[in-house]
Design a protein around this motif. Structure first.
Motif, PDB file in Angstrom:
ATOM      1  N   LEU A 195       0.831  -1.212   0.000  1.00  0.00           N
ATOM      2  CA  LEU A 195       0.000   0.000   0.000  1.00  0.00           C
ATOM      3  C   LEU A 195       0.860   1.254   0.000  1.00  0.00           C
ATOM      4  CD1 LEU A 195      -2.789  -1.072   2.527  1.00  0.00           C
ATOM      5  CD2 LEU A 195      -2.934  -0.996   0.034  1.00  0.00           C
ATOM      6  N   THR A 196       1.931   1.235   0.791  1.00  0.00           N
ATOM      7  CA  THR A 196       2.838   2.400   0.841  1.00  0.00           C
ATOM      8  C   THR A 196       3.513   2.617  -0.516  1.00  0.00           C
ATOM      9  OG1 THR A 196       3.264   1.983   3.191  1.00  0.00           O
ATOM     10  CG2 THR A 196       4.814   3.400   2.028  1.00  0.00           C
ATOM     11  N   ILE A 224       2.400   1.646  -3.455  1.00  0.00           N
ATOM     12  CA  ILE A 224       1.405   2.122  -4.423  1.00  0.00           C
ATOM     13  C   ILE A 224       1.130   3.613  -4.219  1.00  0.00           C
ATOM     14  CG2 ILE A 224      -1.024   1.947  -5.096  1.00  0.00           C
ATOM     15  CD1 ILE A 224      -0.844  -1.037  -4.540  1.00  0.00           C
ATOM     16  N   ALA A 225       0.955   4.014  -2.943  1.00  0.00           N
ATOM     17  CA  ALA A 225       0.702   5.434  -2.651  1.00  0.00           C
ATOM     18  C   ALA A 225       1.881   6.301  -3.086  1.00  0.00           C
ATOM     19  CB  ALA A 225       0.429   5.609  -1.159  1.00  0.00           C
ATOM     20  N   PHE A 226       3.099   5.821  -2.799  1.00  0.00           N
ATOM     21  CA  PHE A 226       4.294   6.572  -3.194  1.00  0.00           C
ATOM     22  C   PHE A 226       4.375   6.675  -4.722  1.00  0.00           C
ATOM     23  CE2 PHE A 226       8.739   6.391  -4.573  1.00  0.00           C
ATOM     24  CZ  PHE A 226       9.212   7.576  -4.039  1.00  0.00           C
ATOM     25  N   SER A 227       4.120   5.547  -5.396  1.00  0.00           N
ATOM     26  CA  SER A 227       4.176   5.552  -6.862  1.00  0.00           C
ATOM     27  C   SER A 227       3.138   6.500  -7.449  1.00  0.00           C
ATOM     28  CB  SER A 227       3.949   4.134  -7.395  1.00  0.00           C
ATOM     29  OG  SER A 227       4.900   3.235  -6.865  1.00  0.00           O
ATOM     30  N   TYR A 228       1.936   6.463  -6.870  1.00  0.00           N
ATOM     31  CA  TYR A 228       0.861   7.329  -7.369  1.00  0.00           C
ATOM     32  C   TYR A 228       1.217   8.805  -7.168  1.00  0.00           C
ATOM     33  CZ  TYR A 228      -3.755   9.493  -7.722  1.00  0.00           C
ATOM     34  OH  TYR A 228      -4.807  10.292  -8.060  1.00  0.00           O
ATOM     35  N   ASN A 229       1.689   9.144  -5.974  1.00  0.00           N
ATOM     36  CA  ASN A 229       2.039  10.538  -5.690  1.00  0.00           C
ATOM     37  C   ASN A 229       3.209  10.997  -6.545  1.00  0.00           C
ATOM     38  OD1 ASN A 229       0.042  10.816  -3.737  1.00  0.00           O
ATOM     39  ND2 ASN A 229       1.354  10.070  -2.101  1.00  0.00           N
TER      40      ASN A 229
END
Length: 379
Positions: A287-288, A290-295
């Protein structure tokens, strides 16, 4: 459309494709990086699990050996002690002249030897003296299989009393036959040996593979020569690990067995907290990531937009100083702005005598132009 306009439009398409390709490449890099990290994590976890299981099996093997050696020591001392008590009782009975004296010695033996629970004496005339008359028939029946002329007192059948397991020992004296009801070997081990008997089978057998006493009804007996068993090595069956220890002085064998399925089940049970912790960590990491990649993707996209606008503004500023018609200026601006990937339509609207007209317009696709006019409800 002039040749220059066609070239500009084609160049705009190429630049937009390059920006989309860059985004796609960034996404691929993130996926590849994630997969590499997952593979490294799985490799490390597999290595740790393998090492932990190896250590667990080493401990279990040493535990099986320990139980075997301790069982031998306990059984050896137990049989010697109870046999000494039996011999002393036999001598006292031979010297006794009355039934009250015989009963007194029998009671004394019970008080001194806690492992002996019942004593039955049958004299040459068939008269019986018993510390537990209600068990006379059980004691006599369970001792009937014994060979009375053996060097060591022999072992009778196992019987249960109040959910405790007992066996009989028979010895001839000058005055008659003495039958001792005492804790079975396994029952004694359960009280004396520090072990979880749900995980291990302990059996006491003779050279002919007859089960004298066991913690289970159908114990596992390795397919090996019990008259010359292994003393230093474990015996590995198809689904079992056994340790075999001979009691040469009594012609008996002790077998301690653990099943592979049980071992694996216990290992999994021990590692469940670790597995849950790893699983939770993996989910949080995913999850971290994915969130980092998205941001990061959004950040790079915004940076790309800013860069595109900065380049466009410089081009527009150079156009604004040109001395040409307004239509040409606005059309050039439209052409420049639609080069930016995020801009699909660029149009200049002018109000002339309370009417709005489109002075200049540029779109990436002709369909967007129709949608634009329909949205503003005019042509």
């Amino acid at each position: 459309m002039s040749i220059m306009e066609f070239l500009n439009f084609s160049f705009n398409k190429i630049k937009g494709t390059e920006r989309r390709q860059n985004r796609s490449n960034i996404l691929k890099y993130f996926v590849i990086t994630y997969l590499i990290l997952v593979i490294i994590s799985i490799t490390i976890i597999s290595s740790l699990t393998k090492t932990a299981f190896s250590n667990f099996m080493s401990y279990e093997k040493s535990e099986i050996r320990r139980l075997t050696y301790q069982s031998y020591s306990l059984i050896h001392n137990y049989l010697n002690y109870t046999n000494l008590a039996l011999c002393e009782l036999s001598e006292n009975i031979n010297e006794s002249k009355t039934n009250s004296e015989i009963m007194s010695y029998m009671d004394k033996t019970l008080r001194m030897t806690k492992e002996i629970k019942y004593i039955l004496f049958i004299d040459k005339n068939g008269n019986t003296i018993s510390t537990s008359p209600e068990l006379n028939s059980d004691l006599i029946k369970s001792s009937s299989v014994c060979h009375l002329n053996s060097t060591y007192p022999c072992y009778g059948d196992v019987f249960l009393k109040d959910e405790e397991e007992f066996s009989t020992t028979t010895k001839l004296s000058n005055s008659g036959k003495l039958i001792i009801g005492r804790l079975s070997i396994v029952e004694f081990l359960k009280r004396s040996l520090q072990a979880n008997f749900k995980n291990y089978e302990i059996s006491f057998i003779d050279p002919d593979r007859n089960i004298l006493s066991s913690t289970v009804k159908s114990p596992y007996i390795p397919e090996t020569n019990l008259k010359n068993p292994y003393t230093d090595n474990l015996f590995f069956g198809k689904n079992t690990i056994s340790s075999i220890f001979p009691m040469y002085e009594r012609g008996k064998t002790i077998i301690v067995t653990s099943y592979t399925k049980s071992l694996i089940g216990r290992f999994i049970k021990l590692t469940i907290p670790f597995i849950l912790f790893i699983l939770l960590g993996f989910i949080l990491f995913t999850l971290t990531f994915i969130a980092f990649s998205y941001n990061l993707s959004n950040f790079l996209a915004r940076q790309q937009i800013r860069l595109s606008f900065s380049e466009s503004i410089r081009e527009i500023n150079s156009i604004l100083i040109e001395r040409t018609y307004l239509y040409d200026i606005t059309q050039k601006i439209c052409n420049i702005l639609t080069k930016i990937e995020e801009i699909e339509v660029c149009a200049f609207l002018f109000q002339e005598r309370n009417k709005i007209k489109v002075k200049s317009i540029q779109t990436k696709d002709e369909d967007f132009k129709d949608q634009f006019f329909n949205f503003f409800n005019f042509r």
